[in-house]
Design a protein around this motif. Structure first.
Motif, PDB file in Angstrom:
ATOM      1  N   ALA A   1      -3.318 -10.130  -2.196  1.00 11.52           N
ATOM      2  CA  ALA A   1      -2.168  -9.732  -1.371  1.00 11.52           C
ATOM      3  C   ALA A   1      -2.221  -8.239  -1.077  1.00 11.52           C
ATOM      4  O   ALA A   1      -1.932  -7.811   0.038  1.00 11.52           O
ATOM      5  CB  ALA A   1      -0.864 -10.090  -2.065  1.00 11.52           C
ATOM      6  N   ALA A   2      -2.595  -7.442  -2.060  1.00 13.16           N
ATOM      7  CA  ALA A   2      -2.675  -5.992  -1.851  1.00 13.16           C
ATOM      8  C   ALA A   2      -3.760  -5.651  -0.837  1.00 13.16           C
ATOM      9  O   ALA A   2      -3.611  -4.729  -0.038  1.00 13.16           O
ATOM     10  CB  ALA A   2      -2.943  -5.280  -3.162  1.00 13.16           C
TER      11      ALA A   2
ATOM     12  N   TYR B   1       6.861  -0.397   2.112  1.00 14.02           N
ATOM     13  CA  TYR B   1       5.400  -0.481   2.079  1.00 14.02           C
ATOM     14  C   TYR B   1       4.844   0.320   0.901  1.00 14.02           C
ATOM     15  O   TYR B   1       3.928  -0.133   0.202  1.00 14.02           O
ATOM     16  CB  TYR B   1       4.796   0.017   3.391  1.00 14.02           C
ATOM     17  CG  TYR B   1       3.296  -0.040   3.376  1.00 14.02           C
ATOM     18  CD1 TYR B   1       2.628  -1.235   3.621  1.00 14.02           C
ATOM     19  CD2 TYR B   1       2.540   1.085   3.087  1.00 14.02           C
ATOM     20  CE1 TYR B   1       1.246  -1.307   3.590  1.00 14.02           C
ATOM     21  CE2 TYR B   1       1.164   1.021   3.042  1.00 14.02           C
ATOM     22  CZ  TYR B   1       0.523  -0.168   3.288  1.00 14.02           C
ATOM     23  OH  TYR B   1      -0.842  -0.226   3.238  1.00 14.02           O
TER      24      TYR B   1
ATOM     25  N   ARG C   1       3.004  -2.319  -1.057  1.00 14.39           N
ATOM     26  CA  ARG C   1       1.629  -2.242  -0.547  1.00 14.39           C
ATOM     27  C   ARG C   1       1.194  -3.449   0.272  1.00 14.39           C
ATOM     28  O   ARG C   1       0.050  -3.855   0.217  1.00 14.39           O
ATOM     29  CB  ARG C   1       0.637  -2.016  -1.684  1.00 14.39           C
ATOM     30  CG  ARG C   1       0.801  -0.716  -2.388  1.00 14.39           C
ATOM     31  CD  ARG C   1       0.516   0.385  -1.434  1.00 14.39           C
ATOM     32  NE  ARG C   1       0.579   1.656  -2.138  1.00 14.39           N
ATOM     33  CZ  ARG C   1       0.763   2.797  -1.552  1.00 14.39           C
ATOM     34  NH1 ARG C   1       0.881   2.846  -0.250  1.00 14.39           N
ATOM     35  NH2 ARG C   1       0.818   3.907  -2.229  1.00 14.39           N
ATOM     36  N   SER C   2       2.107  -4.006   1.006  1.00 15.86           N
ATOM     37  CA  SER C   2       1.779  -5.121   1.893  1.00 15.86           C
ATOM     38  C   SER C   2       2.619  -4.964   3.160  1.00 15.86           C
ATOM     39  O   SER C   2       3.845  -4.876   3.080  1.00 15.86           O
ATOM     40  CB  SER C   2       2.097  -6.449   1.208  1.00 15.86           C
ATOM     41  OG  SER C   2       2.148  -7.485   2.160  1.00 15.86           O
TER      42      SER C   2
ATOM     43  N   ARG D   1      -4.497  -7.231   1.740  1.00 13.81           N
ATOM     44  CA  ARG D   1      -4.057  -7.550   3.095  1.00 13.81           C
ATOM     45  C   ARG D   1      -3.180  -6.448   3.689  1.00 13.81           C
ATOM     46  O   ARG D   1      -2.804  -6.529   4.853  1.00 13.81           O
ATOM     47  CB  ARG D   1      -3.295  -8.870   3.101  1.00 13.81           C
ATOM     48  CG  ARG D   1      -4.177 -10.070   2.850  1.00 13.81           C
ATOM     49  CD  ARG D   1      -3.441 -11.351   3.142  1.00 13.81           C
ATOM     50  NE  ARG D   1      -2.287 -11.541   2.301  1.00 13.81           N
ATOM     51  CZ  ARG D   1      -2.269 -12.275   1.208  1.00 13.81           C
ATOM     52  NH1 ARG D   1      -3.344 -12.877   0.785  1.00 13.81           N
ATOM     53  NH2 ARG D   1      -1.148 -12.415   0.506  1.00 13.81           N
ATOM     54  N   GLY D   2      -2.830  -5.411   2.902  1.00 17.19           N
ATOM     55  CA  GLY D   2      -1.984  -4.326   3.404  1.00 17.19           C
ATOM     56  C   GLY D   2      -2.637  -3.621   4.582  1.00 17.19           C
ATOM     57  O   GLY D   2      -3.849  -3.505   4.671  1.00 17.19           O
TER      58      GLY D   2
ATOM     59  N   GLU E   1       3.149  -7.116   5.589  1.00 16.16           N
ATOM     60  CA  GLU E   1       3.990  -8.297   5.814  1.00 16.16           C
ATOM     61  C   GLU E   1       5.204  -8.299   4.888  1.00 16.16           C
ATOM     62  O   GLU E   1       6.341  -8.524   5.326  1.00 16.16           O
ATOM     63  CB  GLU E   1       3.149  -9.559   5.595  1.00 16.16           C
ATOM     64  CG  GLU E   1       3.858 -10.829   5.973  1.00 16.16           C
ATOM     65  CD  GLU E   1       2.951 -12.046   5.793  1.00 16.16           C
ATOM     66  OE1 GLU E   1       3.437 -13.030   5.216  1.00 16.16           O
ATOM     67  OE2 GLU E   1       1.780 -11.989   6.217  1.00 16.16           O
ATOM     68  N   GLU E   2       4.970  -8.050   3.606  1.00 16.92           N
ATOM     69  CA  GLU E   2       6.079  -8.034   2.640  1.00 16.92           C
ATOM     70  C   GLU E   2       7.050  -6.895   2.938  1.00 16.92           C
ATOM     71  O   GLU E   2       8.262  -7.049   2.798  1.00 16.92           O
ATOM     72  CB  GLU E   2       5.544  -7.908   1.211  1.00 16.92           C
ATOM     73  CG  GLU E   2       4.725  -9.078   0.738  1.00 16.92           C
ATOM     74  CD  GLU E   2       5.515 -10.369   0.640  1.00 16.92           C
ATOM     75  OE1 GLU E   2       6.727 -10.321   0.359  1.00 16.92           O
ATOM     76  OE2 GLU E   2       4.921 -11.436   0.868  1.00 16.92           O
TER      77      GLU E   2
END
Length: 198
Positions: free
Chosen positions: A97-98, A34, A38-39, A100-101, A41-42
Motif C-alpha cells: 500500500a505504501a 498524505y 503515505r497513500s 502505491r503512494g 488514495e487513502e
C-alpha cells in the motif's frame, strides 16, 4: 464575505457556501493526510471524510475563527484511527500500500523524488512528538497556536518542540554535508595506498 459568514450561511441550510470553504482547506488537509498515511488514495478518502464529518456536525459547530484548526483536528483523529487499523494488517500488505503512494506535483519527477526523499529523511531523524509538529509548522504553514489547538499541546511546548526539532535537523544536515564533502574531496584527490613490500 468572510469564513464566519460562510459558516453561518451553511448552518442556515445554504450548502452553496460549502464549496469556497472546502476549496480553501482541501489541499492542506490532503497534504497532511498524505504525510500521515503515505497513500494518495487513502489521503483523498481521509480528506473527504474530514469534510463529511465537519458538515455532518456543522449545526453544533461554534465559529470562533478556528475553522482550519478544527478541520485539522478532525483529520488528525481520522489519520490516527486509520493508522491504528493499518498497523494490524500483515506487514506485506502495508508495504504494498505504501508503494502505491504518489508524489506531489511540481517540478520534474527527479526533483520531486529528490525533494521528497530529503524531507522524509530529515523528518525521520526526529522523535515522533517533534516530527508531526515540524511538519505542521513548515510543510502546512500552520501557526503555533493552530498546532496547539490541533494536537492539544500548549503553545509554549509546541514552540519548544519545533525549536528543538530544527536544532536536530540542522545538526543532521551539517553531518550529512560534512560526509558528502569528505567523499567529494577523496574522489578529487585519492590518497595513495602505501606500497606493500614484496
Amino acid at each position: 464575505m468572510d469564513e464566519g459568514e460562510w459558516i453561518r450561511r451553511i448552518q442556515e441550510g445554504d450548502a452553496g457556501y460549502l464549496t469556497p470553504l472546502i476549496e480553501r482547506y482541501y489541499a492542506g488537509i490532503q497534504k497532511y493526510c498524505y504525510y500521515r498515511v503515505r497513500s494518495e488514495e487513502e489521503s483523498k478518502d481521509l480528506t473527504q471524510e474530514t469534510f463529511y464529518r465537519f458538515c455532518r456536525n456543522i449545526e453544533g459547530y461554534t465559529n470562533t475563527g478556528k475553522c482550519r484548526a478544527y478541520l485539522y483536528t478532525i483529520a488528525r483523529h481520522l489519520c490516527n484511527d486509520h493508522l491504528r487499523k493499518w498497523s494490524q494488517l500483515p506487514r506485506m500488505e502495508t508495504e504494498e500500500a505504501a508503494d502505491r503512494g504518489v508524489i506531489w506535483q511540481g517540478g520534474s519527477v527527479e526533483e520531486q523524488v529528490e525533494r521528497q526523499a530529503l524531507v522524509d529523511e530529515l523528518l525521520q531523524c526526529l522523535p515522533e512528538e517533534q516530527r508531526e509538529l515540524v511538519f505542521m509548522r513548515f510543510c502546512l504553514d500552520l501557526t503555533f497556536r493552530d498546532i496547539a489547538r490541533i494536537t492539544g499541546v500548549n503553545v509554549c511546548m509546541v514552540q519548544y518542540r519545533v525549536k528543538r526539532g530544527l536544532i536536530l535537523l540542522r545538526r543532521h544536515l551539517e553531518r550529512r554535508d560534512s560526509v558528502e564533502q569528505e567523499a567529494a574531496d577523496y574522489h578529487r584527490n585519492p590518497k595513495e595506498l602505501p606500497l606493500v613490500p614484496r
